[in-house]
Design an enzyme around this catalytic site. Structure first.
Site, mmCIF file in Angstrom:
data_model
loop_
_atom_site.group_PDB
_atom_site.id
_atom_site.type_symbol
_atom_site.label_atom_id
_atom_site.label_comp_id
_atom_site.label_asym_id
_atom_site.label_seq_id
_atom_site.Cartn_x
_atom_site.Cartn_y
_atom_site.Cartn_z
ATOM 1 N N ASP A 12 7.057 -1.218 0.182
ATOM 2 C CA ASP A 12 7.513 -1.538 -1.164
ATOM 3 C C ASP A 12 7.268 -3.034 -1.367
ATOM 4 O O ASP A 12 6.993 -3.768 -0.416
ATOM 5 C CB ASP A 12 9.002 -1.197 -1.284
ATOM 6 C CG ASP A 12 9.564 -1.535 -2.659
ATOM 7 O OD1 ASP A 12 8.846 -1.352 -3.652
ATOM 8 O OD2 ASP A 12 10.718 -1.988 -2.725
ATOM 9 N N LEU A 13 7.382 -3.486 -2.597
ATOM 10 C CA LEU A 13 7.166 -4.905 -2.902
ATOM 11 C C LEU A 13 8.473 -5.666 -3.087
ATOM 12 O O LEU A 13 8.788 -6.589 -2.331
ATOM 13 C CB LEU A 13 6.311 -5.031 -4.169
ATOM 14 C CG LEU A 13 6.068 -6.449 -4.689
ATOM 15 C CD1 LEU A 13 5.264 -7.260 -3.679
ATOM 16 C CD2 LEU A 13 5.354 -6.407 -6.032
ATOM 17 N N ASP A 14 9.240 -5.240 -4.076
ATOM 18 C CA ASP A 14 10.476 -5.951 -4.409
ATOM 19 C C ASP A 14 11.491 -5.876 -3.276
ATOM 20 O O ASP A 14 11.873 -4.793 -2.845
ATOM 21 C CB ASP A 14 11.108 -5.348 -5.668
ATOM 22 C CG ASP A 14 10.173 -5.393 -6.862
ATOM 23 O OD1 ASP A 14 9.270 -6.237 -6.852
ATOM 24 O OD2 ASP A 14 10.345 -4.595 -7.790
ATOM 25 N N THR A 20 11.001 -10.351 -5.807
ATOM 26 C CA THR A 20 10.689 -10.131 -7.210
ATOM 27 C C THR A 20 11.790 -9.315 -7.874
ATOM 28 O O THR A 20 11.881 -9.285 -9.103
ATOM 29 C CB THR A 20 9.338 -9.409 -7.362
ATOM 30 O OG1 THR A 20 9.254 -8.355 -6.396
ATOM 31 C CG2 THR A 20 8.187 -10.364 -7.139
ATOM 32 N N LEU A 47 19.075 -0.561 -10.424
ATOM 33 C CA LEU A 47 17.737 -0.662 -11.011
ATOM 34 C C LEU A 47 16.652 -0.899 -9.960
ATOM 35 O O LEU A 47 15.464 -0.778 -10.270
ATOM 36 C CB LEU A 47 17.696 -1.802 -12.034
ATOM 37 C CG LEU A 47 18.594 -1.639 -13.264
ATOM 38 C CD1 LEU A 47 18.465 -2.855 -14.170
ATOM 39 C CD2 LEU A 47 18.255 -0.378 -14.034
ATOM 40 N N LYS A 48 17.036 -1.213 -8.735
ATOM 41 C CA LYS A 48 16.063 -1.504 -7.683
ATOM 42 C C LYS A 48 15.176 -0.291 -7.400
ATOM 43 O O LYS A 48 15.666 0.808 -7.170
ATOM 44 C CB LYS A 48 16.772 -1.918 -6.392
ATOM 45 C CG LYS A 48 17.283 -3.341 -6.396
ATOM 46 C CD LYS A 48 17.825 -3.720 -5.022
ATOM 47 C CE LYS A 48 18.256 -5.166 -4.960
ATOM 48 N NZ LYS A 48 18.765 -5.538 -3.628
ATOM 49 N N VAL A 50 13.338 1.358 -9.345
ATOM 50 C CA VAL A 50 13.249 2.324 -10.446
ATOM 51 C C VAL A 50 12.202 1.859 -11.459
ATOM 52 O O VAL A 50 12.070 0.665 -11.736
ATOM 53 C CB VAL A 50 14.626 2.478 -11.141
ATOM 54 C CG1 VAL A 50 14.546 3.478 -12.289
ATOM 55 C CG2 VAL A 50 15.666 2.910 -10.119
ATOM 56 N N SER A 55 14.510 2.572 -15.914
ATOM 57 C CA SER A 55 15.460 1.452 -15.857
ATOM 58 C C SER A 55 16.103 1.214 -17.215
ATOM 59 O O SER A 55 17.320 1.026 -17.329
ATOM 60 C CB SER A 55 14.754 0.175 -15.385
ATOM 61 O OG SER A 55 14.356 0.270 -14.039
ATOM 62 N N LYS A 81 10.681 -6.698 -21.961
ATOM 63 C CA LYS A 81 11.117 -6.977 -20.586
ATOM 64 C C LYS A 81 9.931 -7.375 -19.725
ATOM 65 O O LYS A 81 9.998 -8.326 -18.928
ATOM 66 C CB LYS A 81 11.811 -5.744 -19.995
ATOM 67 C CG LYS A 81 12.293 -5.947 -18.561
ATOM 68 C CD LYS A 81 11.258 -5.515 -17.544
ATOM 69 C CE LYS A 81 11.675 -5.888 -16.121
ATOM 70 N NZ LYS A 81 10.655 -5.523 -15.117
ATOM 71 N N SER A 119 4.787 0.377 -4.859
ATOM 72 C CA SER A 119 5.751 -0.285 -5.736
ATOM 73 C C SER A 119 5.794 0.402 -7.089
ATOM 74 O O SER A 119 4.761 0.818 -7.618
ATOM 75 C CB SER A 119 5.370 -1.759 -5.924
ATOM 76 O OG SER A 119 6.160 -2.359 -6.923
ATOM 77 N N ALA A 120 6.992 0.505 -7.655
ATOM 78 C CA ALA A 120 7.142 1.080 -8.992
ATOM 79 C C ALA A 120 6.654 0.112 -10.066
ATOM 80 O O ALA A 120 6.474 0.496 -11.222
ATOM 81 C CB ALA A 120 8.601 1.434 -9.248
ATOM 82 N N ARG A 122 4.157 -2.002 -12.182
ATOM 83 C CA ARG A 122 2.738 -2.003 -12.570
ATOM 84 C C ARG A 122 2.128 -3.392 -12.420
ATOM 85 O O ARG A 122 0.909 -3.553 -12.506
ATOM 86 C CB ARG A 122 2.594 -1.506 -14.014
ATOM 87 C CG ARG A 122 3.098 -0.086 -14.216
ATOM 88 C CD ARG A 122 2.880 0.398 -15.632
ATOM 89 N NE ARG A 122 3.487 1.705 -15.838
ATOM 90 C CZ ARG A 122 3.357 2.430 -16.945
ATOM 91 N NH1 ARG A 122 2.644 1.945 -17.953
ATOM 92 N NH2 ARG A 122 3.945 3.603 -17.063
ATOM 93 N N ASN A 123 2.981 -4.383 -12.230
ATOM 94 C CA ASN A 123 2.507 -5.756 -12.076
ATOM 95 C C ASN A 123 2.330 -6.147 -10.611
ATOM 96 O O ASN A 123 2.084 -7.312 -10.304
ATOM 97 C CB ASN A 123 3.487 -6.719 -12.740
ATOM 98 C CG ASN A 123 3.619 -6.465 -14.226
ATOM 99 O OD1 ASN A 123 2.632 -6.453 -14.957
ATOM 100 N ND2 ASN A 123 4.841 -6.239 -14.694
ATOM 101 N N LYS A 150 10.479 6.996 -7.962
ATOM 102 C CA LYS A 150 11.481 7.095 -6.901
ATOM 103 C C LYS A 150 12.819 7.497 -7.521
ATOM 104 O O LYS A 150 13.124 7.066 -8.628
ATOM 105 C CB LYS A 150 11.629 5.741 -6.193
ATOM 106 C CG LYS A 150 10.335 5.207 -5.595
ATOM 107 C CD LYS A 150 10.504 3.758 -5.153
ATOM 108 C CE LYS A 150 9.176 3.142 -4.751
ATOM 109 N NZ LYS A 150 9.294 1.721 -4.377
ATOM 110 N N GLU A 174 11.388 -0.063 2.749
ATOM 111 C CA GLU A 174 12.054 -0.204 1.451
ATOM 112 C C GLU A 174 13.322 -1.033 1.569
ATOM 113 O O GLU A 174 13.876 -1.189 2.655
ATOM 114 C CB GLU A 174 12.432 1.178 0.913
ATOM 115 C CG GLU A 174 11.378 1.820 0.031
ATOM 116 C CD GLU A 174 11.453 1.318 -1.410
ATOM 117 O OE1 GLU A 174 12.297 0.437 -1.691
ATOM 118 O OE2 GLU A 174 10.668 1.804 -2.235
ATOM 119 N N ASP A 175 13.785 -1.535 0.425
ATOM 120 C CA ASP A 175 15.073 -2.236 0.401
ATOM 121 C C ASP A 175 16.073 -1.535 -0.506
ATOM 122 O O ASP A 175 17.202 -2.008 -0.667
ATOM 123 C CB ASP A 175 14.893 -3.685 -0.059
ATOM 124 C CG ASP A 175 14.699 -3.786 -1.568
ATOM 125 O OD1 ASP A 175 13.907 -2.984 -2.117
ATOM 126 O OD2 ASP A 175 15.322 -4.652 -2.196
#
Length: 221
Positions: A12-14, A20, A47-48, A50, A55, A81, A119-120, A122-123, A150, A174-175
């Site tokens: 995962d990224l965040d 992020t 929200l993590k 998602v 979200s 957002k 990662s969910a 798109r960025n 997810k 994941e976190d």
């Protein structure tokens, strides 16, 4: 599962590679204020991991105003957002990589493990570019092409498929609780980064990214 059975990693990224999630939280907080939804740490945690529209729907459900938003309204809010988030992402540098992650990625490459990003966001490609980590990833799952987010396992199952591996040959990292659920449902070995009581379903748990090493994973399996 034996360590020798592992052939690839899906991250995962965040909250795993960079915080992020903090940037997402700042952007979503502004949207929550706009739709008059009270902001609190629990909502930020929910929200993590998602997706964007999911979200927003969660924020709207937590709100006190019983206003019906059209799809057009919701799209406009998610775009707002995203604009706020991009402004924050564009200020990122390699200094924003979480402790120990660059070293961990180096060790994966040195040991010839293919790596995918799940990662969910798109960025995610833009974030990797700002962190100067793009070349580490053999595959990046495109969330826009997925049917479900997810905790559905699709994103991690897709990551394994893109790497040309079976799910049981992969470790997912994941976190978030929804992310751990997704990894487990995909039939992969899950590593949770963060509080054990939040990530209690993870096969392996590390409190901090500094502890994320191949040697430590081997010891836990």
């Amino acid at each position: 599962m034996k360590f020798t059975d592992i052939r690839g990693f899906i991250l995962d990224l965040d909250g795993v590679i960079s915080n992020t999630s903090v940037l997402h939280s700042r952007a979503w907080q502004q949207i929550a204020h706009k739709v008059e939804t009270p902001w609190h740490p629990k909502l930020s945690e929910e929200l993590k991991g998602v997706g964007r529209m999911d979200s927003l729907n969660l924020i709207l459900r937590r709100g006190r105003r019983r206003v019906k938003y059209s799809l057009e309204d919701k799209v406009r809010l998610t775009e707002e957002k995203n604009k706020l988030y991009i402004e924050l992402v564009n200020k990122m540098t390699p200094d924003d990589i979480l402790p120990g992650i660059k070293k961990f990625l180096d060790s994966l490459k040195a040991n010839h493990y293919p790596i995918a990003l799940a990662s969910a966001s798109r960025n995610a490609p833009l974030v990797l570019e700002k962190l100067q980590l793009t070349d580490y990833f053999d595959q990046i799952v495109d969330p826009a092409k997925l049917r479900k987010g997810k905790p559905d396992p699709e994103i991690f199952a897709t990551g394994a498929k893109l790497l040309g591996l079976l799910p049981e040959e992969c470790i997912g990292i994941e976190d978030s609780a929804v992310g751990i659920t997704a990894i487990n449902a995909a039939g992969e070995t899950s590593i949770g980064i963060g509080a054990r009581h939040v990530l209690r379903d993870a096969h392996i748990n590390f409190a901090d990214t500094r502890d994320l090493t191949l040697e430590n994973i081997k010891k836990r399996l």
